[in-house]
Design a protein around this motif. Structure first.
Motif, PDB file in Angstrom:
ATOM      1  N   ASP A  64       1.014  -1.011   0.211  1.00 20.36           N
ATOM      2  CA  ASP A  64       0.050  -0.294   0.381  1.00 20.36           C
ATOM      3  C   ASP A  64       1.025   1.577   0.140  1.00 20.36           C
ATOM      4  OD1 ASP A  64      -2.203  -1.635  -0.542  1.00 20.36           O
ATOM      5  OD2 ASP A  64      -2.057  -1.969   2.512  1.00 20.36           O
ATOM      6  N   LEU A  65       1.992   1.155  -0.218  1.00 19.42           N
ATOM      7  CA  LEU A  65       3.603   2.017   0.314  1.00 19.42           C
ATOM      8  C   LEU A  65       2.622   3.325  -1.385  1.00 19.42           C
ATOM      9  CD1 LEU A  65       5.329   3.909   1.584  1.00 19.42           C
ATOM     10  CD2 LEU A  65       7.020   2.759   0.413  1.00 19.42           C
ATOM     11  N   ILE A  66       2.441   4.612  -0.171  1.00 19.73           N
ATOM     12  CA  ILE A  66       2.906   5.807  -1.596  1.00 19.73           C
ATOM     13  C   ILE A  66       3.783   6.187  -1.322  1.00 19.73           C
ATOM     14  CG2 ILE A  66       1.400   7.269  -2.394  1.00 19.73           C
ATOM     15  CD1 ILE A  66      -0.542   5.844  -2.225  1.00 19.73           C
ATOM     16  N   ILE A  67       5.165   6.820  -2.122  1.00 19.44           N
ATOM     17  CA  ILE A  67       5.757   7.759  -1.822  1.00 19.44           C
ATOM     18  C   ILE A  67       5.402   8.748  -2.500  1.00 19.44           C
ATOM     19  CG2 ILE A  67       7.982   5.822  -1.425  1.00 19.44           C
ATOM     20  CD1 ILE A  67       8.539   5.601  -4.372  1.00 19.44           C
ATOM     21  N   GLY A  68       6.751  10.153  -1.916  1.00 20.05           N
ATOM     22  CA  GLY A  68       6.813  11.400  -2.854  1.00 20.05           C
ATOM     23  C   GLY A  68       5.152  11.552  -2.432  1.00 20.05           C
ATOM     24  N   THR A  69       4.936  11.794  -1.696  1.00 20.86           N
ATOM     25  CA  THR A  69       3.537  12.673  -1.349  1.00 20.86           C
ATOM     26  C   THR A  69       3.692  14.040  -1.452  1.00 20.86           C
ATOM     27  OG1 THR A  69       3.506  11.688   0.951  1.00 20.86           O
ATOM     28  CG2 THR A  69       2.277  10.301  -0.247  1.00 20.86           C
ATOM     29  N   ALA A  70       4.689  14.745  -1.242  1.00 18.46           N
ATOM     30  CA  ALA A  70       4.982  15.857  -1.418  1.00 18.46           C
ATOM     31  C   ALA A  70       5.377  16.268  -2.655  1.00 18.46           C
ATOM     32  CB  ALA A  70       6.533  16.533  -0.412  1.00 18.46           C
ATOM     33  N   LEU A  71       5.513  15.720  -3.238  1.00 18.12           N
ATOM     34  CA  LEU A  71       5.207  15.803  -4.561  1.00 18.12           C
ATOM     35  C   LEU A  71       4.070  16.001  -5.731  1.00 18.12           C
ATOM     36  CD1 LEU A  71       9.082  14.145  -6.007  1.00 18.12           C
ATOM     37  CD2 LEU A  71       8.365  16.438  -5.522  1.00 18.12           C
ATOM     38  N   GLU A  72       3.337  15.417  -4.774  1.00 16.56           N
ATOM     39  CA  GLU A  72       1.644  14.868  -5.640  1.00 16.56           C
ATOM     40  C   GLU A  72       0.996  16.349  -6.156  1.00 16.56           C
ATOM     41  OE1 GLU A  72      -2.216  12.268  -4.757  1.00 16.56           O
ATOM     42  OE2 GLU A  72      -1.045  12.923  -2.764  1.00 16.56           O
ATOM     43  N   GLU A  73       1.130  17.476  -5.238  1.00 18.23           N
ATOM     44  CA  GLU A  73       0.828  18.637  -5.882  1.00 18.23           C
ATOM     45  C   GLU A  73       1.397  19.951  -6.549  1.00 18.23           C
ATOM     46  OE1 GLU A  73      -1.880  20.803  -3.079  1.00 18.23           O
ATOM     47  OE2 GLU A  73      -3.021  18.584  -2.716  1.00 18.23           O
ATOM     48  N   GLN A  74       2.892  19.443  -6.220  1.00 20.25           N
ATOM     49  CA  GLN A  74       3.818  20.796  -6.510  1.00 20.25           C
ATOM     50  C   GLN A  74       3.879  20.001  -8.453  1.00 20.25           C
ATOM     51  OE1 GLN A  74       6.777  19.941  -4.221  1.00 20.25           O
ATOM     52  NE2 GLN A  74       6.251  20.676  -2.282  1.00 20.25           N
ATOM     53  N   ASP A  75       4.159  18.414  -8.078  1.00 23.79           N
ATOM     54  CA  ASP A  75       5.076  18.413  -9.217  1.00 23.79           C
ATOM     55  C   ASP A  75       4.631  16.260 -10.088  1.00 23.79           C
ATOM     56  OD1 ASP A  75       6.605  17.113 -11.604  1.00 23.79           O
ATOM     57  OD2 ASP A  75       8.761  17.817 -10.656  1.00 23.79           O
ATOM     58  N   PRO A  76       2.938  16.678 -10.176  1.00 25.85           N
ATOM     59  CA  PRO A  76       2.650  15.764 -10.580  1.00 25.85           C
ATOM     60  C   PRO A  76       3.093  14.428 -10.822  1.00 25.85           C
ATOM     61  CG  PRO A  76       0.855  17.386 -11.204  1.00 25.85           C
ATOM     62  CD  PRO A  76       2.419  17.678 -10.542  1.00 25.85           C
ATOM     63  N   LEU A  77       3.950  14.831 -12.445  1.00 24.81           N
ATOM     64  CA  LEU A  77       4.549  13.979 -13.310  1.00 24.81           C
ATOM     65  C   LEU A  77       5.067  12.875 -12.100  1.00 24.81           C
ATOM     66  CD1 LEU A  77       5.141  12.730 -15.574  1.00 24.81           C
ATOM     67  CD2 LEU A  77       6.309  14.640 -16.553  1.00 24.81           C
ATOM     68  N   ALA A  78       6.491  14.234 -11.515  1.00 28.61           N
ATOM     69  CA  ALA A  78       7.400  12.857 -10.370  1.00 28.61           C
ATOM     70  C   ALA A  78       7.137  12.324  -9.670  1.00 28.61           C
ATOM     71  CB  ALA A  78       8.723  14.494  -9.894  1.00 28.61           C
ATOM     72  N   PHE A  79       5.358  12.828  -9.149  1.00 27.20           N
ATOM     73  CA  PHE A  79       4.977  11.975  -7.889  1.00 27.20           C
ATOM     74  C   PHE A  79       4.873  10.521  -8.880  1.00 27.20           C
ATOM     75  CE2 PHE A  79       0.757  10.579  -6.280  1.00 27.20           C
ATOM     76  CZ  PHE A  79       1.053   9.958  -5.135  1.00 27.20           C
ATOM     77  N   ARG A  80       4.133  10.578  -9.835  1.00 27.58           N
ATOM     78  CA  ARG A  80       3.965   9.739 -10.220  1.00 27.58           C
ATOM     79  C   ARG A  80       4.806   8.638 -11.121  1.00 27.58           C
ATOM     80  NH1 ARG A  80      -0.163  13.198 -13.067  1.00 27.58           N
ATOM     81  NH2 ARG A  80       1.256  13.457 -14.649  1.00 27.58           N
TER      82      ARG A  80
END
Length: 106
Positions: A64-80
């Motif tokens: 279930d782990l999701i990483i880089g949640t801080a990037l989700e809004e700032q840089d959605p492509l990097a998050f994905r």
């Protein structure tokens, strides 16, 4: 058929890649668990593979782990991209550990 020795080497290599990604994203809990497992994997102990397999399945597990949640809004492509890498490495690590644990002969 791949030798048991080669299977442990493969598991070690892919687990190290996964550890690198967790270091990169500062994911401390699962990093600690995988670092414990890699010691056993490098010693070619079944316990290393089973420790890794124990991280998967159920609620709030490594699956279930999701990483880089801080990037989700700032840089959605990097998050994905981070999470796509995680999914890929997580799957390869699971498959490598399962192939060792599923062996009928030791």
């Amino acid at each position: 058929m791949t030798t048991l020795n080669q299977q442990f080497i493969d598991l070690s290599n892919i687990t190290r890649e996964l550890i690198g990604l967790l270091v990169e994203t500062d994911e401390k809990f699962w990093l600690t668990v995988l670092r414990k497992a890699i010691v056993k994997v490098d010693a070619h102990e079944l316990a290393g593979a089973t420790l890794i397999l124990g991280c998967y399945g159920g609620i709030d597990t490594f699956s279930d782990l999701i990483i880089g949640t801080a990037l989700e809004e700032q840089d959605p492509l990097a998050f994905r991209n981070l999470n796509a890498r995680l999914d890929h490495l997580r799957t390869k690590t699971f498959e490598a550990a399962r192939s060792i644990a599923a062996r009928q002969t030791w």
